[in-house]
Each structure stands twice: as structure tokens, then as C-alpha cells.
Design a protein around this motif. Structure first.
Motif, PDB file in Angstrom:
ATOM      1  N   ASP A  83       9.125 -39.751  12.449  1.00 19.00           N
ATOM      2  CA  ASP A  83      11.057 -40.022  13.431  1.00 19.00           C
ATOM      3  C   ASP A  83      11.553 -38.025  13.279  1.00 19.00           C
ATOM      4  OD1 ASP A  83      10.961 -42.483  14.274  1.00 19.00           O
ATOM      5  OD2 ASP A  83      11.595 -43.266  13.062  1.00 19.00           O
ATOM      6  N   SER A  84      12.432 -37.600  14.303  1.00 18.21           N
ATOM      7  CA  SER A  84      13.089 -36.008  14.333  1.00 18.21           C
ATOM      8  C   SER A  84      14.594 -36.825  12.762  1.00 18.21           C
ATOM      9  CB  SER A  84      13.322 -35.559  14.862  1.00 18.21           C
ATOM     10  OG  SER A  84      13.949 -34.282  14.798  1.00 18.21           O
ATOM     11  N   PHE A  85      14.725 -36.296  12.224  1.00 21.62           N
ATOM     12  CA  PHE A  85      16.013 -36.209  11.062  1.00 21.62           C
ATOM     13  C   PHE A  85      16.555 -35.264  10.397  1.00 21.62           C
ATOM     14  CE2 PHE A  85      12.705 -39.027   9.041  1.00 21.62           C
ATOM     15  CZ  PHE A  85      12.782 -38.587   7.012  1.00 21.62           C
ATOM     16  N   ASN A  86      17.564 -35.221  10.045  1.00 25.38           N
ATOM     17  CA  ASN A  86      17.497 -34.107   8.553  1.00 25.38           C
ATOM     18  C   ASN A  86      18.315 -34.737   7.412  1.00 25.38           C
ATOM     19  OD1 ASN A  86      18.961 -31.696   7.190  1.00 25.38           O
ATOM     20  ND2 ASN A  86      18.804 -31.014   8.700  1.00 25.38           N
ATOM     21  N   ILE A  87      18.053 -34.449   6.328  1.00 23.57           N
ATOM     22  CA  ILE A  87      18.805 -35.138   5.142  1.00 23.57           C
ATOM     23  C   ILE A  87      20.422 -35.170   5.191  1.00 23.57           C
ATOM     24  CG2 ILE A  87      18.651 -36.203   2.458  1.00 23.57           C
ATOM     25  CD1 ILE A  87      15.369 -36.154   3.440  1.00 23.57           C
ATOM     26  N   THR A  88      20.621 -34.009   5.255  1.00 24.27           N
ATOM     27  CA  THR A  88      21.667 -33.133   4.552  1.00 24.27           C
ATOM     28  C   THR A  88      22.560 -33.564   5.829  1.00 24.27           C
ATOM     29  OG1 THR A  88      20.993 -31.353   6.069  1.00 24.27           O
ATOM     30  CG2 THR A  88      20.815 -31.083   3.751  1.00 24.27           C
ATOM     31  N   HIS A 105      10.733 -32.768   3.951  1.00 22.94           N
ATOM     32  CA  HIS A 105      12.060 -33.408   4.192  1.00 22.94           C
ATOM     33  C   HIS A 105      12.379 -32.407   2.910  1.00 22.94           C
ATOM     34  CE1 HIS A 105      12.969 -34.771   7.687  1.00 22.94           C
ATOM     35  NE2 HIS A 105      11.689 -35.425   8.035  1.00 22.94           N
ATOM     36  N   ARG A 106      11.533 -31.517   2.370  1.00 27.83           N
ATOM     37  CA  ARG A 106      11.906 -31.064   1.093  1.00 27.83           C
ATOM     38  C   ARG A 106      13.232 -31.008   0.428  1.00 27.83           C
ATOM     39  NH1 ARG A 106       6.391 -30.131  -3.049  1.00 27.83           N
ATOM     40  NH2 ARG A 106       6.066 -29.213  -1.148  1.00 27.83           N
ATOM     41  N   ASP A 107      12.595 -29.537   1.327  1.00 31.46           N
ATOM     42  CA  ASP A 107      13.586 -27.999   1.122  1.00 31.46           C
ATOM     43  C   ASP A 107      15.396 -29.055   1.121  1.00 31.46           C
ATOM     44  OD1 ASP A 107      12.426 -26.123   0.652  1.00 31.46           O
ATOM     45  OD2 ASP A 107      11.857 -25.519   2.234  1.00 31.46           O
ATOM     46  N   GLU A 108      15.378 -29.982   2.910  1.00 34.53           N
ATOM     47  CA  GLU A 108      16.269 -30.582   3.074  1.00 34.53           C
ATOM     48  C   GLU A 108      16.944 -31.666   1.675  1.00 34.53           C
ATOM     49  OE1 GLU A 108      15.640 -33.271   6.650  1.00 34.53           O
ATOM     50  OE2 GLU A 108      14.491 -31.899   6.961  1.00 34.53           O
TER      51      GLU A 108
END
Length: 258
Positions: A45-50, A75-78
Motif C-alpha cells: 500500500d502507498s502511505f506516508n507515515i509523517t 518507510h524508514r526515513d519517514e
């Protein structure tokens, strides 16, 4: 106020009915008159944790943990930015192991993890041989290959009430970390460690399941306070409070008798 909630790997990391953690959290927010949006995301899935105000991930089998980890690495950097911005997340059960440097599995294979905290996870079998080889003077020297299970009572310096729940894991973590809880009774991060979990700013990780927010009303209060910056009206649920008091009382009796 609109609170955006991300339930990570809801289909893979939900061994102990931990969707209950989000069910009671959402009820609390709703009863406080706070709007929320709950998104469930999984592998691919496409998502951005921030984009979120609260992130949750529960426990899974060791196999599912590796599948989730492989996806979460992108997503580690997010997640690092999320932690640096003091935003709130909760990782329960073995999902907390993904926050360290490396996971060593029972077959002797190793898996790069997120490196948000400086620790490694050892999951039985050949991973124990590796740990012993690298730490020959460690008195722990775990040589058995059984799962580590049992009821627990923990305490936290940010809560007056102690916590109750259950631990079921296949190994231990070792490293230089800021723990989340103190062990009153039961097992901690390892057999000799009297601490449980990790804390990275407001990223909270614990082996305690139960589910933790269902069984521990004070912990639910605390997490809601973090998410809403203390703006939520405090809620109290009689059935949840009675359940906590009964569990705490019975566990204290049992541990006192041992």
C-alpha cells in the motif's frame, strides 16, 4: 481537531486481537468529541507515515514479522522524521523488534531492521548460538529453545497505575536502549532484564499484549493525551476499569503465592 490514525499491517500483525487497541482508542476520541480518521495499510500500500498523528502496529508470527519489516524498511526515513517530531506511535509484541538494528532468527539468518534504536533481537535456535559466541562472559547464556510466555505486571514513571498483560515471545532483545516499563513481576526484554520495551521520544514499544490499551485504562489515557496534546476530555469506562482491577488483583495474588 482531526486525528489521523494509521494501523500498520492490520492483516499480518494482529496475533492477540490487537485491533482492540484501536477500537478503544477510537471510542475514546469519539466520546471526547474529537474527529478522527483511521487508515489500515499493509504490504504494497502507498502511505506516508509523517501524514499521521498516531501509528500502531501489533504482534505477528515471526514469518509475518519479516514480511512486514521488508515493507516497512521503505518507510524508514519517514518513521525517523516522525520520531524526531515527537509524534506518537505504539508497537506491541514482536513488532517492537523491527525498531532495532538487526533481527537474528532461529535459522541463523539476519534481517536488517529500522535502526531507530540501538539494539538487536535474537529469536531462538541458532540466533542464541550467535549471541553466546559474541558474548561469552554474559551470565544469561540462554540455551533452551522454548517460547517465553506468561502474565506480567509492569510499572512506568509516567503513570500512577501499574500495567497488566501477557507476554508471548520467542527470544529477547539486547542493546543500549531507553526502556518503556519496569518489570514488577514476569519477564522483561530478556530473562535477566528488569525492564521492558523501548522508548524513542514518543515512539513506544512493549512486549506487553493483552491488548494493552484495553486492559490498562491509564495507558489509554496516556496515549490519548500524547496524541491530542492533552486536549481530549478524559473518559472513564466502568467495564474497563473493573476488568483492570480484577486482573490486577488476581495477578498480584498469584505472584505473591509463587
Amino acid at each position: 481537531m482531526m486525528i489521523k490514525i494509521l494501523h500498520l499491517y492490520h492483516d499480518l500483525m494482529n496475533l492477540y486481537g490487537e485491533y482492540g487497541n484501536l477500537a478503544v482508542l477510537c471510542r475514546y476520541l469519539d466520546d471526547s468529541g474529537i474527529e478522527f480518521q483511521l487508515d489500515k495499510m499493509s504490504v504494497g500500500d502507498s502511505f506516508n507515515i509523517t501524514d499521521y498523528d498516531f501509528v500502531y502496529c501489533g504482534a505477528g508470527t515471526e514469518k509475518n514479522q519479516k514480511v512486514a519489516l521488508a515493507d516497512l524498511l521503505s518507510h524508514r526515513d519517514e518513521l525517523k522524521r516522525y520520531a524526531d517530531n515527537n509524534k506518537t506511535a505504539l508497537f506491541t509484541g514482536n513488532s517492537l523488534e523491527m525498531l532495532g538494528n538487526i533481527i537474528y532468527d532461529r535459522n541463523g539468518d539476519n534481517f536488517e531492521a529500522l535502526s531507530l534504536a540501538n539494539f538487536s533481537a535474537y529469536q531462538g535456535g541458532k540466533s542464541y548460538d550467535k549471541y553466546i559466541a559474541e558474548n561469552p562472559t554474559d551470565t544469561e547464556l540462554i540455551k533452551n529453545d522454548t517460547r517465553i510466555t506468561g502474565d506480567v505486571i509492569f510499572s512506568a514513571d509516567f503513570m500512577e497505575k501499574q500495567l497488566v498483560g501477557f507476554v508471548n515471545k520467542c527470544g529477547f532483545i539486547k542493546g543500549n536502549i531507553n526502556p518503556l516499563f519496569k518489570v514488577i513481576y514476569g519477564i522483561g526484554n530478556s530473562r535477566t532484564d528488569k525492564n521492558d520495551g523501548i522508548r524513542i521520544n514518543n515512539i513506544l514499544g512493549t512486549y506487553l499484549t493483552g491488548p494493552i490499551l484495553v486492559k490498562n485504562p491509564a495507558m489509554l489515557d496516556y496515549v490519548v493525551s500524547l496524541i491530542t496534546n492533552g486536549q481530549a476530555e478524559k473518559q472513564s469506562y466502568d467495564s474497563q476499569n473493573r476488568g483492570y482491577e480484577l486482573t490486577y488483583r488476581e495477578l498480584m495474588k498469584r505472584f505473591a503465592a509463587d
